[in-house]
Write a protein that holds these residues in place. Structure first.
Motif, PDB file in Angstrom:
ATOM      1  N   VAL A 120      -3.483  11.731 -51.410  1.00  0.00           N
ATOM      2  CA  VAL A 120      -2.720  10.976 -50.412  1.00  0.00           C
ATOM      3  C   VAL A 120      -3.547   9.792 -49.913  1.00  0.00           C
ATOM      4  N   LEU A 121      -4.847   9.999 -49.679  1.00  0.00           N
ATOM      5  CA  LEU A 121      -5.728   8.911 -49.250  1.00  0.00           C
ATOM      6  C   LEU A 121      -5.695   7.752 -50.239  1.00  0.00           C
ATOM      7  N   HIS A 122      -5.776   8.060 -51.523  1.00  0.00           N
ATOM      8  CA  HIS A 122      -5.808   7.028 -52.554  1.00  0.00           C
ATOM      9  C   HIS A 122      -4.465   6.294 -52.649  1.00  0.00           C
ATOM     10  N   ILE A 123      -3.367   7.014 -52.492  1.00  0.00           N
ATOM     11  CA  ILE A 123      -2.046   6.379 -52.499  1.00  0.00           C
ATOM     12  C   ILE A 123      -1.918   5.442 -51.296  1.00  0.00           C
ATOM     13  N   LEU A 124      -2.359   5.906 -50.122  1.00  0.00           N
ATOM     14  CA  LEU A 124      -2.296   5.063 -48.928  1.00  0.00           C
ATOM     15  C   LEU A 124      -3.189   3.835 -49.073  1.00  0.00           C
ATOM     16  N   LEU A 125      -4.364   3.999 -49.640  1.00  0.00           N
ATOM     17  CA  LEU A 125      -5.241   2.850 -49.889  1.00  0.00           C
ATOM     18  C   LEU A 125      -4.538   1.823 -50.775  1.00  0.00           C
ATOM     19  N   LEU A 126      -3.917   2.285 -51.835  1.00  0.00           N
ATOM     20  CA  LEU A 126      -3.202   1.372 -52.732  1.00  0.00           C
ATOM     21  C   LEU A 126      -2.050   0.677 -52.014  1.00  0.00           C
ATOM     22  N   LEU A 127      -1.324   1.407 -51.174  1.00  0.00           N
ATOM     23  CA  LEU A 127      -0.227   0.790 -50.422  1.00  0.00           C
ATOM     24  C   LEU A 127      -0.743  -0.281 -49.464  1.00  0.00           C
ATOM     25  N   VAL A 128      -1.868  -0.017 -48.813  1.00  0.00           N
ATOM     26  CA  VAL A 128      -2.462  -1.019 -47.921  1.00  0.00           C
ATOM     27  C   VAL A 128      -2.909  -2.233 -48.729  1.00  0.00           C
ATOM     28  N   ILE A 129      -3.555  -2.015 -49.847  1.00  0.00           N
ATOM     29  CA  ILE A 129      -4.019  -3.124 -50.684  1.00  0.00           C
ATOM     30  C   ILE A 129      -2.832  -3.963 -51.173  1.00  0.00           C
ATOM     31  N   ILE A 130      -1.815  -3.302 -51.690  1.00  0.00           N
ATOM     32  CA  ILE A 130      -0.646  -4.013 -52.228  1.00  0.00           C
ATOM     33  C   ILE A 130       0.062  -4.806 -51.137  1.00  0.00           C
ATOM     34  N   THR A 131       0.349  -4.163 -49.998  1.00  0.00           N
ATOM     35  CA  THR A 131       1.076  -4.875 -48.937  1.00  0.00           C
ATOM     36  C   THR A 131       0.235  -5.995 -48.338  1.00  0.00           C
ATOM     37  N   THR A 132      -1.073  -5.797 -48.266  1.00  0.00           N
ATOM     38  CA  THR A 132      -1.938  -6.849 -47.725  1.00  0.00           C
ATOM     39  C   THR A 132      -1.960  -8.057 -48.660  1.00  0.00           C
ATOM     40  N   PHE A 133      -2.079  -7.819 -49.953  1.00  0.00           N
ATOM     41  CA  PHE A 133      -2.060  -8.945 -50.889  1.00  0.00           C
ATOM     42  C   PHE A 133      -0.683  -9.622 -50.935  1.00  0.00           C
ATOM     43  N   MET A 134       0.385  -8.857 -50.739  1.00  0.00           N
ATOM     44  CA  MET A 134       1.711  -9.468 -50.637  1.00  0.00           C
ATOM     45  C   MET A 134       1.783 -10.363 -49.396  1.00  0.00           C
ATOM     46  N   PHE A 135       1.210  -9.895 -48.299  1.00  0.00           N
ATOM     47  CA  PHE A 135       1.167 -10.684 -47.064  1.00  0.00           C
ATOM     48  C   PHE A 135       0.325 -11.942 -47.263  1.00  0.00           C
ATOM     49  N   ILE A 136      -0.806 -11.796 -47.942  1.00  0.00           N
ATOM     50  CA  ILE A 136      -1.666 -12.954 -48.226  1.00  0.00           C
ATOM     51  C   ILE A 136      -0.891 -13.983 -49.054  1.00  0.00           C
ATOM     52  N   LYS A 137      -0.198 -13.516 -50.061  1.00  0.00           N
ATOM     53  CA  LYS A 137       0.572 -14.436 -50.909  1.00  0.00           C
ATOM     54  C   LYS A 137       1.670 -15.116 -50.106  1.00  0.00           C
ATOM     55  N   LYS A 138       2.377 -14.343 -49.294  1.00  0.00           N
ATOM     56  CA  LYS A 138       3.471 -14.914 -48.488  1.00  0.00           C
ATOM     57  C   LYS A 138       2.945 -15.923 -47.471  1.00  0.00           C
ATOM     58  N   THR A 139       1.887 -15.597 -46.771  1.00  0.00           N
ATOM     59  CA  THR A 139       1.362 -16.517 -45.757  1.00  0.00           C
ATOM     60  C   THR A 139       0.597 -17.660 -46.403  1.00  0.00           C
ATOM     61  N   GLY A 140       0.036 -17.444 -47.572  1.00  0.00           N
ATOM     62  CA  GLY A 140      -0.673 -18.516 -48.279  1.00  0.00           C
ATOM     63  C   GLY A 140       0.255 -19.636 -48.676  1.00  0.00           C
ATOM     64  N   ASN A 141       1.476 -19.278 -49.077  1.00  0.00           N
ATOM     65  CA  ASN A 141       2.466 -20.287 -49.453  1.00  0.00           C
ATOM     66  C   ASN A 141       2.878 -21.126 -48.250  1.00  0.00           C
ATOM     67  N   LYS A 142       2.915 -20.531 -47.074  1.00  0.00           N
ATOM     68  CA  LYS A 142       3.317 -21.254 -45.854  1.00  0.00           C
ATOM     69  C   LYS A 142       2.206 -22.184 -45.368  1.00  0.00           C
ATOM     70  N   GLU A 143       0.926 -21.816 -45.668  1.00  0.00           N
ATOM     71  CA  GLU A 143      -0.205 -22.602 -45.183  1.00  0.00           C
ATOM     72  C   GLU A 143      -0.437 -23.868 -46.004  1.00  0.00           C
ATOM     73  N   GLN A 144       0.124 -23.924 -47.202  1.00  0.00           N
ATOM     74  CA  GLN A 144      -0.122 -25.073 -48.080  1.00  0.00           C
ATOM     75  C   GLN A 144       0.692 -26.272 -47.733  1.00  0.00           C
TER      76      GLN A 144
END
Length: 144
Positions: A120-144
């Motif tokens: 469960v820890l590893h699944i949660l880590l992956l979910l945090v990593i995936i959603t964080t990188f999705m957030f980075i991509k989404k906010t990165g597009n707005k910052e350009q």
């Protein structure tokens, strides 16, 4: 998207907190009390979440890097042993013995399978990593 990231981060933090206090069911345990071994990791992760909440421009990167490093460490400590029947963090037999009293999904003689807590820890880590990188991509597009 930020709310989703924070939700997964908080769920991971709560799950990881179980490692700080230990959860036991009679002679079996979900996770042993490991604040002496993992307390610094817990505090660092807590600080990354706080930074993400108050300063998401830099906090998103800190969360992404820290959870990615944490996942790699967890992979080497657990899944690596399952896949390759050994690893750099001690012997296979030692790993099996150390986690023998934890709540398991399945036991296979002579094979290490990560217990329920770590899966469960590893699944949660992956979910945090995936959603964080999705957030980075989404906010990165707005910052350009």
């Amino acid at each position: 998207m930020k709310k989703t990231c924070i939700a997964f981060q908080i769920i991971l933090l709560v799950w990881f907190f179980l490692d700080m206090i230990g959860i036991y069911f009679g002679d079996k345990c979900l996770v042993t009390q490991s604040y002496k071994e993992d307390g610094l990791f817990f505090l660092i992760y807590l600080i990354t979440i706080i930074l993400f909440i108050i300063k998401d421009k830099i906090g998103k990167w800190i969360v992404a890097v820290w959870t990615s490093i944490w996942f790699v460490i967890q992979f080497l400590c657990h899944e690596w042993y399952t896949i390759f029947n050994g690893g750099i963090m001690g012997s296979l037999e030692g790993k099996i013995k150390y986690f023998s009293e934890t709540v398991q999904w399945i036991k296979i003689e002579g094979k290490y399978i990560p217990d329920i807590y770590h899966t469960v820890l590893h699944i949660l880590l992956l979910l945090v990593i995936i959603t964080t990188f999705m957030f980075i991509k989404k906010t990165g597009n707005k910052e350009q």
